[in-house]
Motif scaffolding. Structure first.
Motif, PDB file in Angstrom:
ATOM      1  N   TYR A  32      36.207  -9.637  79.168  1.00 40.60           N
ATOM      2  CA  TYR A  32      37.172 -10.431  79.924  1.00 40.60           C
ATOM      3  C   TYR A  32      36.595 -11.094  81.173  1.00 40.60           C
ATOM      4  O   TYR A  32      37.246 -11.971  81.760  1.00 40.60           O
ATOM      5  CB  TYR A  32      38.353  -9.548  80.357  1.00 40.60           C
ATOM      6  CG  TYR A  32      39.164  -8.984  79.222  1.00 40.60           C
ATOM      7  CD1 TYR A  32      39.891  -9.810  78.378  1.00 40.60           C
ATOM      8  CD2 TYR A  32      39.228  -7.609  79.004  1.00 40.60           C
ATOM      9  CE1 TYR A  32      40.651  -9.288  77.345  1.00 40.60           C
ATOM     10  CE2 TYR A  32      39.983  -7.078  77.980  1.00 40.60           C
ATOM     11  CZ  TYR A  32      40.695  -7.928  77.152  1.00 40.60           C
ATOM     12  OH  TYR A  32      41.445  -7.401  76.132  1.00 40.60           O
ATOM     13  N   GLY A  33      35.417 -10.661  81.604  1.00 46.31           N
ATOM     14  CA  GLY A  33      34.863 -11.159  82.860  1.00 46.31           C
ATOM     15  C   GLY A  33      34.772 -10.044  83.884  1.00 46.31           C
ATOM     16  O   GLY A  33      35.519  -9.059  83.811  1.00 46.31           O
ATOM     17  N   ALA A  34      33.867 -10.206  84.845  1.00 41.12           N
ATOM     18  CA  ALA A  34      33.565  -9.143  85.806  1.00 41.12           C
ATOM     19  C   ALA A  34      34.783  -8.581  86.524  1.00 41.12           C
ATOM     20  O   ALA A  34      34.883  -7.357  86.704  1.00 41.12           O
ATOM     21  CB  ALA A  34      32.535  -9.647  86.819  1.00 41.12           C
TER      22      ALA A  34
ATOM     23  N   ALA B 293      34.590  -5.615  81.330  1.00 37.58           N
ATOM     24  CA  ALA B 293      33.951  -6.697  82.080  1.00 37.58           C
ATOM     25  C   ALA B 293      33.226  -7.657  81.150  1.00 37.58           C
ATOM     26  O   ALA B 293      33.245  -8.880  81.354  1.00 37.58           O
ATOM     27  CB  ALA B 293      32.973  -6.113  83.103  1.00 37.58           C
TER      28      ALA B 293
END
Length: 252
Positions: free
Chosen positions: A150-152, A147
């Motif tokens: 790369y993002g949540a 997360a």
């Protein structure tokens, strides 16, 4: 456009080759073409198994991606791809370690079996502890790590990375046997070890992905990596090369 990715890869490889030529010219003089066909044929015979071995290694690492694409939804492939990319990038540091260790292995092998064993023994112990702790950290914190990078939404990739991360400690310890085989001129034995790993990875991928999805693909890669390491160690023992056994790995 996707073609730009390929163009960037070709450009970076070309620049790397030019850099090597420049450094060679500065240190050793300008490279000259060698017309000794017998020597060239000998070099090709020595190098061919190593080249084929690299192809089989790539097959063992990426076959699961193709199998997942065939059996799983595209969205699952995206979650898997993110975790696999992270594991592959971290694996580059493992390869870098062994690549830089290789000259010392060659020197030690020429000094005798005792010198080679004295060099490898502490490396097995250190890499076993480092690999075990690193694998445990990756498994415990896989979701927040994915997360963060790369993002949540990609926290879902942590389910796959928690499995994939174990190929790193296996490679860190197990590749010592592969590089020792190369150091003593046993290129074909090293090729056979990678062939065994590729066969296990492909077979496990077809067996596990339809039932377990992306986790099955991750387990297949770990199984292939383990098979390569075990085969390399067995082939080294068959060639009467003394390497540490299971003892240094038990406590880690």
């Amino acid at each position: 456009p996707l073609w730009r990715v390929g163009a960037a890869e070709i450009a970076s490889t070309t620049l790397l080759a030019l850099y090597f030529l420049a450094m060679q010219s500065r240190s050793l003089g300008s490279p000259q073409l060698n017309r000794d066909t017998a020597r060239l044929a000998s070099l090709l015979r020595d190098a061919a198994p190593v080249g084929f071995s690299r192809i089989l290694w790539a097959l063992s690492q990426y076959a699961a991606t193709v199998i997942i694409a065939a059996f799983a939804p595209a969205s699952e492939l995206a979650w898997y791809g993110a975790a696999h990319r992270l594991a592959t990038d971290l694996g580059a540091f493992v390869q870098l370690y062994h690549f830089n260790l290789f000259p010392a292995l060659v020197e030690a092998s020429r000094a005798g079996a005792g010198r080679l064993r004295a060099l490898v023994d502490p490396l097995y112990r250190a890499s076993a502890w480092l690999g075990a702790l690193g694998g445990l950290f990756g498994a415990l914190f896989a979701a927040p790590l994915c997360a963060l990078l790369y993002g949540a939404p990609f926290a879902r990739s942590g389910e796959v990375f928690a499995w994939l991360v174990w190929m790193l400690p296996i490679s860190l310890v197990g590749a010592h046997a592969r590089y020792v085989l190369l150091a003593v001129g046993q290129q074909r034995a090293e090729l056979a070890a990678n062939a065994a790993g590729a066969a296990v990875a492909v077979a496990a991928g077809f067996a596990l992905v339809p039932a377990f999805g992306t986790r099955g693909g991750a387990i297949a890669i770990v199984a292939g990596t383990l098979a390569t390491s075990v085969a390399a160690h067995a082939l080294a023992a068959r060639s009467e090369i003394s390497l540490p056994g299971i003892a240094p790995l038990v406590r880690p």
